[in-house]
Design a protein around this motif. Sequence first.
Motif, PDB file in Angstrom:
ATOM      1  N   ASN A 110      65.742   1.167 102.489  1.00  7.05           N
ATOM      2  CA  ASN A 110      65.021   2.431 102.654  1.00  7.05           C
ATOM      3  C   ASN A 110      65.823   3.611 102.114  1.00  7.05           C
ATOM      4  O   ASN A 110      65.282   4.502 101.454  1.00  7.05           O
ATOM      5  N   SER A 114      65.280   5.919  98.566  1.00  6.25           N
ATOM      6  CA  SER A 114      64.879   7.301  98.852  1.00  6.25           C
ATOM      7  C   SER A 114      65.852   8.332  98.298  1.00  6.25           C
ATOM      8  O   SER A 114      65.441   9.461  97.988  1.00  6.25           O
ATOM      9  N   ASP A 148      63.420   8.365 106.233  1.00  5.85           N
ATOM     10  CA  ASP A 148      63.499   6.976 105.775  1.00  5.85           C
ATOM     11  C   ASP A 148      64.539   6.192 106.573  1.00  5.85           C
ATOM     12  O   ASP A 148      64.389   4.984 106.772  1.00  5.85           O
ATOM     13  N   SER A 151      62.769   5.297 109.786  1.00  2.65           N
ATOM     14  CA  SER A 151      61.777   4.262 109.501  1.00  2.65           C
ATOM     15  C   SER A 151      62.446   2.898 109.322  1.00  2.65           C
ATOM     16  O   SER A 151      61.983   1.885 109.851  1.00  2.65           O
TER      17      SER A 151
END
Length: 225
Positions: A110, A114, A148, A151
């Motif tokens: 992630n 990102s 992110d 998440s």
Amino acid sequence: MYFPTPIGVLQAGINLFSFGDLEGYTMWDHIMASTIRVLLGFAVAAITGVLIGLVMGLYPSLYQGSRLIIEPVRFIPPIAWVPMAIVLLSGTSRYIFLIWLGAFFPIFINILVSVPKVENLLKDVVKIYGGTKSQIIKKVIIPSVLPDIISGMRVGLGLAWMCIVAAEMIGGESVGLGRLILKYAELLRSNEIVVGMIAIGLIGFISNELLLRLEKRLFKWRNAE
């Protein structure tokens, strides 16, 4: 006779919390053992995933140079590492290792994808005002990829619980929710099995809610009208 019933599950839960399992371990013992193992492994995964993801996101050549090693390892299921962990590691370290394997890659990937997506305009503004690279990382990149990170941590936490249950079933320890489920599976006592499953689901739900609350607190501006 093997099918669980609501009354049977309730009675099994009361007995496990009050009197313990076949070896005298109460439900609290199993919950605490598994939770501590998950938290330790998840903490290591979060720290290493964030740091390595940031570094390789900032310096893509590092990822490209190690991609042939990272990607094949990423696709090996953590459960496949259980026998190796049992042979090479002992005690809590084997569970930390397995949980790290499960939780690390969602966090790492992630962040890795990102970081390059952070707006160049924001970086340029900091540069114009004399900001250093470390200030750009601290003031622009980290805040931008924080959603992110959260998440990835939510996904990694779910995988961590999958790993700990499988590891405890095979690891030979007497205490832990995975071991509890296996004990009663061998005796075909489904009510106790369901109690263990419900405990895992509730703990996972609470953990996810805590991360959601953290996310809401960090990103109050998203809900502003």
